[in-house]
Design a protein around this motif. Structure first.
Motif, PDB file in Angstrom:
ATOM      1  N   TYR A 251       0.791  -1.285   0.017  1.00 38.75           N
ATOM      2  CA  TYR A 251       0.051   0.231  -0.007  1.00 38.75           C
ATOM      3  C   TYR A 251       0.689   1.197  -0.029  1.00 38.75           C
ATOM      4  CZ  TYR A 251      -3.726  -3.274   1.218  1.00 38.75           C
ATOM      5  OH  TYR A 251      -4.765  -4.387   1.270  1.00 38.75           O
ATOM      6  N   ASP A 274       0.028  -3.873  -4.093  1.00 40.51           N
ATOM      7  CA  ASP A 274      -1.220  -2.829  -3.746  1.00 40.51           C
ATOM      8  C   ASP A 274      -0.495  -1.468  -3.916  1.00 40.51           C
ATOM      9  OD1 ASP A 274      -3.602  -4.314  -3.616  1.00 40.51           O
ATOM     10  OD2 ASP A 274      -2.474  -5.312  -2.190  1.00 40.51           O
ATOM     11  N   GLN A 276      -0.193   1.196  -5.947  1.00 42.24           N
ATOM     12  CA  GLN A 276      -0.871   1.355  -7.097  1.00 42.24           C
ATOM     13  C   GLN A 276      -0.312   2.617  -8.106  1.00 42.24           C
ATOM     14  OE1 GLN A 276      -5.085   1.543  -6.175  1.00 42.24           O
ATOM     15  NE2 GLN A 276      -5.058  -0.264  -5.700  1.00 42.24           N
ATOM     16  N   ARG A 277       0.435   3.361  -7.406  1.00 36.97           N
ATOM     17  CA  ARG A 277       0.985   4.803  -8.248  1.00 36.97           C
ATOM     18  C   ARG A 277       2.405   4.178  -8.566  1.00 36.97           C
ATOM     19  NH1 ARG A 277      -0.459   9.595  -3.817  1.00 36.97           N
ATOM     20  NH2 ARG A 277      -3.098   9.153  -3.968  1.00 36.97           N
ATOM     21  N   SER A 297      -0.682  -6.087  -7.949  1.00 39.64           N
ATOM     22  CA  SER A 297      -1.471  -4.765  -7.932  1.00 39.64           C
ATOM     23  C   SER A 297      -0.875  -3.642  -8.150  1.00 39.64           C
ATOM     24  CB  SER A 297      -2.577  -4.615  -6.733  1.00 39.64           C
ATOM     25  OG  SER A 297      -3.581  -5.684  -6.839  1.00 39.64           O
ATOM     26  N   ASP A 299      -0.661  -1.062 -10.611  1.00 39.58           N
ATOM     27  CA  ASP A 299      -1.224  -0.546 -11.811  1.00 39.58           C
ATOM     28  C   ASP A 299      -0.461   0.005 -12.874  1.00 39.58           C
ATOM     29  OD1 ASP A 299      -3.289  -2.063 -10.366  1.00 39.58           O
ATOM     30  OD2 ASP A 299      -4.566  -0.382 -10.022  1.00 39.58           O
ATOM     31  N   ASN A 300       0.528   0.963 -12.309  1.00 40.84           N
ATOM     32  CA  ASN A 300       1.156   1.969 -13.142  1.00 40.84           C
ATOM     33  C   ASN A 300       2.172   1.239 -13.992  1.00 40.84           C
ATOM     34  OD1 ASN A 300      -0.386   3.994 -12.861  1.00 40.84           O
ATOM     35  ND2 ASN A 300       0.859   5.407 -11.662  1.00 40.84           N
TER      36      ASN A 300
END
Length: 345
Positions: A251, A274, A276-277, A297, A299-300
């Motif tokens: 996170y 996780d 995500q950035r 996870s 995502d970028n």
């Protein structure tokens, strides 16, 4: 603690030993009362107490075992730890993990010689006693709770002998910040640090002094799902010692993972989840001991190319020109791939 175990083993193997009366296992409240009544309790060093019928919270009977070093209290009908526990001033090991105890009395904090405390997971509904940091000899706090809101003892940094600490929840409450970890230089084994989104910047994170904890083998760094602080800077300040073997980052809302990660030569397992950035990973292919890699996870991150091994496009072009001229001093094989590794992306 090791001497106590050794003495106990000797007493079992040699029934004629004079120390055999120092170790006692009782299975009822009546047996305990009888030993106190006949003044046998004073010689006992280790007491294994299994009480199916429970024990009174205000009983003073335990204080009869005044020279006790080891106490294991079990039985799921045992719902309270008597306040008289505070009179066992020589107690070094307390194990209540097999009991129904859900709170600890403040008198426990008088046990200045206590070295090991073992509690059943999730048991402490009301948290630790307020003066828990008075247990200055404590080496092993064997307790796990997965709630990031669970309150840690105030001023844990005073427990400078502590070696076993399974988790630490960062809080904005005074005496519960990440700086409390700074003085715990003997920590070993596994540690999970949560609520890192509450840490304000790189310098604050550095106060945990993870780089100065060579005996930590496993570390989990857990940020909140939503954070207003710069997680990237905080993560930069949490550089662990090169001896670390397992690392998990969850996170973190920073744009990249710090480069200190490739300076962990003994790292065997890495999990990044996780975040995500995150759009940039270090050259993880340069980690010489890495066998298990989990990326989930992120995502970028759209693709992983040669930069994974520390190769960029310009270097490849230069290498090609060098090979053409016959003056190459480095080949692509000089970068060690992850062999026998497990990937999960």
């Amino acid at each position: 603690m090791h001497d106590l175990v050794h003495d106990f083993a000797k007493s079992v193997l040699n029934p004629k030993s004079s120390s055999q009366d120092r170790y006692l296992a009782l299975h009822s409240y009546e047996e305990m009362a009888e030993n106190v009544r006949w003044n046998k309790a004073a010689s006992i060093r280790s007491l294994f107490l299994h009480l199916g019928g429970g024990i009174s919270a205000d009983t003073d009977m335990l204080s009869g075992f005044k020279h006790l070093h080891v106490l294991k209290l079990s039985g799921y009908d045992v719902m309270f730890l008597p306040s008289s526990i505070g009179k066992l001033l020589r107690l070094r090991l307390l194990d209540i993990s097999s009991s129904g105890i859900t709170s600890l009395p403040e008198s426990l904090c008088k046990l200045y010689n206590l070295q090991a405390l073992t509690i059943d997971g999730y048991a402490l509904e009301g948290g630790f006693p307020k003066r828990m940091s008075d247990l200055i000899s404590l080496r092993h706090l064997n307790y796990w709770h997965d709630d990031a809101k669970f309150k840690m003892p105030v001023q844990m940094g005073r427990l400078t002998c502590l070696q076993t600490l399974e988790f630490f929840n960062v809080s904005q409450e005074k005496g519960c910040g990440i700086e409390e970890l700074g003085t715990l230089k003997y920590l070993r084994g596994s540690l999970e640090i949560r609520n890192l989104g509450l840490v304000e910047g790189k310098e604050a994170a550095k106060q945990a002094k993870l780089f100065e904890k060579p005996n930590l083998s496993s570390l989990r760094l857990d940020f909140e799902r939503k954070s207003d602080n710069c997680d990237e800077d905080v993560l930069e300040g949490l550089q662990p010692h090169p001896n670390l073997q397992k690392l998990e980052i969850r996170y973190c809302m920073g744009n990249k993972i710090p480069q200190w990660l490739i300076n962990l030569p003994k790292l065997v397992e890495l999990r990044i989840e996780d975040c995500q950035r995150c759009s940039e990973l270090p050259s993880l292919g340069q980690l010489p001991s890495l066998k298990r890699l989990y990326l989930r996870s992120l995502d970028n991150i759209r693709s992983i190319g040669d930069e994974f091994y520390g190769i960029n496009t310009n270097e490849e072009e230069e290498e090609g020109r060098s090979r053409a001229s016959g003056s190459s001093t480095r080949t692509r094989n000089s970068f060690r791939p992850l062999k026998n590794s497990m990937y999960e992306i």
